[in-house]
Motif scaffolding. Structure first.
Motif, PDB file in Angstrom:
ATOM      1  N   PHE A  31      39.062  65.554  58.459  1.00  0.00           N
ATOM      2  CA  PHE A  31      39.164  65.706  57.002  1.00  0.00           C
ATOM      3  C   PHE A  31      38.273  64.751  56.210  1.00  0.00           C
ATOM      4  O   PHE A  31      37.524  65.186  55.323  1.00  0.00           O
ATOM      5  CB  PHE A  31      40.611  65.564  56.548  1.00  0.00           C
ATOM      6  CG  PHE A  31      40.808  65.873  55.084  1.00  0.00           C
ATOM      7  CD1 PHE A  31      41.021  67.172  54.653  1.00  0.00           C
ATOM      8  CD2 PHE A  31      40.763  64.851  54.142  1.00  0.00           C
ATOM      9  CE1 PHE A  31      41.174  67.463  53.306  1.00  0.00           C
ATOM     10  CE2 PHE A  31      40.931  65.135  52.781  1.00  0.00           C
ATOM     11  CZ  PHE A  31      41.132  66.442  52.372  1.00  0.00           C
ATOM     12  N   THR A  36      33.538  68.158  55.061  1.00  0.00           N
ATOM     13  CA  THR A  36      34.807  68.685  54.585  1.00  0.00           C
ATOM     14  C   THR A  36      34.842  68.724  53.062  1.00  0.00           C
ATOM     15  O   THR A  36      35.301  69.704  52.451  1.00  0.00           O
ATOM     16  CB  THR A  36      35.981  67.845  55.098  1.00  0.00           C
ATOM     17  OG1 THR A  36      36.019  67.921  56.527  1.00  0.00           O
ATOM     18  CG2 THR A  36      37.305  68.350  54.541  1.00  0.00           C
ATOM     19  N   GLN A 285      43.343  72.359  58.110  1.00  0.00           N
ATOM     20  CA  GLN A 285      43.048  71.263  59.037  1.00  0.00           C
ATOM     21  C   GLN A 285      44.241  70.957  59.945  1.00  0.00           C
ATOM     22  O   GLN A 285      44.067  70.525  61.092  1.00  0.00           O
ATOM     23  CB  GLN A 285      42.684  69.997  58.247  1.00  0.00           C
ATOM     24  CG  GLN A 285      41.389  70.102  57.458  1.00  0.00           C
ATOM     25  CD  GLN A 285      40.162  69.743  58.283  1.00  0.00           C
ATOM     26  OE1 GLN A 285      40.260  69.526  59.486  1.00  0.00           O
ATOM     27  NE2 GLN A 285      39.015  69.716  57.647  1.00  0.00           N
TER      28      GLN A 285
END
Length: 319
Positions: A31, A36, A285
C-alpha cells in the motif's frame, strides 16, 4: 469549527489520512508506495470528473441521475464505426468532440426540461438515465466497440512527469471547476440559486437559463468521462458508467455539499472522491469482500448526511 469550510476540509483530510494509515498498517508491503497512490488517483479520475459537474448542479439545488448513462452513450458514439472512419480521415480529435457533443446535448435536454418544462430534476434526469442507456444499447447493438486508432490510445495513456493522462485531465477539470465556482459571477449565481431560488430571481438572475447551462456543464463532464473510459479500456460500451451517478453523488455529499443546495466546494468533492477511491484500494489490498465495502460506503454516506443536518446552518432560505 465543523460548520465552517476550513473545518469541513480538515475533517476530510483527517478521514483520508486515517484511511491511508489503515492501508499502510494492514498492507505494509504494497500500500505505502508511489504506484499505489497513482493507482488510487487513476481510479478516482473518471468518477472525479463526473463529480465536478454534479457538485455544481447540487449546489444549485438540483440533481443529475443521468451522468452515468450519458457517459456510456458518449463512449459508444465516439467509437461507432462511422465516427472512427471519420477520425481516420481527419484526426482522432473527432472522437473526442463527438463524445463531448453528446454529453452537452444530453445535459441541455435535461436543463431545458427542468428549467423551462418545470419537471422535477429527479424525474427528468431519471428519464434521461433510462433513455441514454437504451440509446447506447441500440447504437452499439449490445456489443463492445473497439477503438482502432492507436494514436488516440497512446495519447490517453501518456505519462507526463510520471503521472497518467487521466489524472491530469481530472486535475484540470477540478481546477476549472474551482475557478468557475469561486472566481466568477456564474459561480456566485449558482450558490445564490441554491440558497434561495426566488430571491435569486428577484435579484435579476435568469434562473431558468442558468439552470439549463448548469446541466449542460454536468453533461459535458459526463462526455469527458466517456472519453476517459474509452482511453482506459480502448473500447466503448453501453455498460460504461453503470451506477457512476450514485458514486458521484456520494462523493459530493461526503465532500460537504448540501443536498438541498446553497453550499458546497470543489475541494471537498475532490477529497470525497479520493476518500472512496482510497477505501476501495484498502479493501482490494486486503482481499476483503466487495459487499462489505458497499456496506462501509453506505455507513460513510449516512454519517456525512447526519453531520450535514447537525452542523449545517444555511441562511436566507425560504421555508
Amino acid at each position: 469549527m465543523l460548520s465552517g469550510s476550513v473545518g469541513r476540509n480538515l475533517g476530510l483530510v483527517l478521514a483520508l489520512v486515517i484511511l491511508i494509515v489503515i492501508g499502510a498498517v494492514t498492507a505494509p508491503d504494497t500500500f505505502p508506495t508511489v504506484n499505489t497512490m497513482l493507482t488510487i488517483l487513476r481510479q478516482a479520475s473518471i468518477i472525479g470528473v463526473i463529480s465536478i459537474g454534479m457538485t455544481l448542479v447540487i449546489i444549485a439545488g438540483g440533481i443529475d441521475l443521468s451522468v452515468g448513462s450519458v457517459m456510456g452513450l458518449a463512449s459508444v458514439v465516439a467509437t461507432l464505426a462511422a465516427i472512427q472512419d471519420l477520425a481516420d480521415q481527419m484526426h482522432w480529435i473527432v472522437m473526442v468532440v463527438m463524445a463531448l457533443l453528446v454529453g452537452v446535448a444530453a445535459g441541455l435536454i435535461n436543463g431545458i426540461v427542468i428549467a423551462y418544462g418545470k419537471v422535477v430534476a429527479f424525474m427528468a434526469t431519471l428519464a434521461m438515465l433510462v433513455a441514454a442507456r437504451g440509446l447506447a444499447e441500440i447504437l452499439a447493438e449490445r456489443r463492445t466497440l473497439q477503438v482502432g486508432d492507436r494514436d488516440f490510445i497512446t495519447f490517453m495513456n501518456l505519462d507526463i512527469i510520471g503521472v497518467d493522462m487521466l489524472i491530469w485531465i481530472f486535475a484540470i477539470v477540478a481546477a476549472l471547476g474551482w475557478v468557475l465556482l469561486n472566481r466568477t459571477t456564474f459561480g456566485r449565481r449558482t450558490v445564490a440559486i441554491g440558497g434561495n431560488r426566488e430571491a435569486a430571481r428577484l435579484a435579476g438572475i435568469n434562473v431558468k437559463r442558468h439552470l439549463m447551462w448548469l446541466y449542460a456543464i454536468s453533461g459535458l463532464c459526463a462526455g469527458i468521462a466517456g472519453v476517459m473510459i474509452v482511453g482506459r479500456t480502448t473500447a466503448g460500451s453501453s455498460t460504461n458508467g453503470t451506477l457512476y451517478e450514485l458514486d458521484a453523488i456520494a462523493a459530493v455529499v461526503v465532500g460537504g455539499t448540501l443536498l438541498v443546495g446553497g453550499r458546497g466546494t470543489i475541494t471537498g468533492t475532490v477529497f470525497g472522491v479520493l476518500i472512496f477511491a482510497t477505501l476501495t484500494n484498502v479493501f482490494v489490498q486486503n482481499n476483503l469482500n466487495s459487499s462489505a465495502q458497499a456496506v462501509v460506503k453506505g455507513v460513510i454516506i449516512v454519517v456525512a448526511v447526519l453531520l450535514q443536518q447537525r452542523f449545517a446552518k444555511p441562511t436566507g432560505r425560504s421555508s
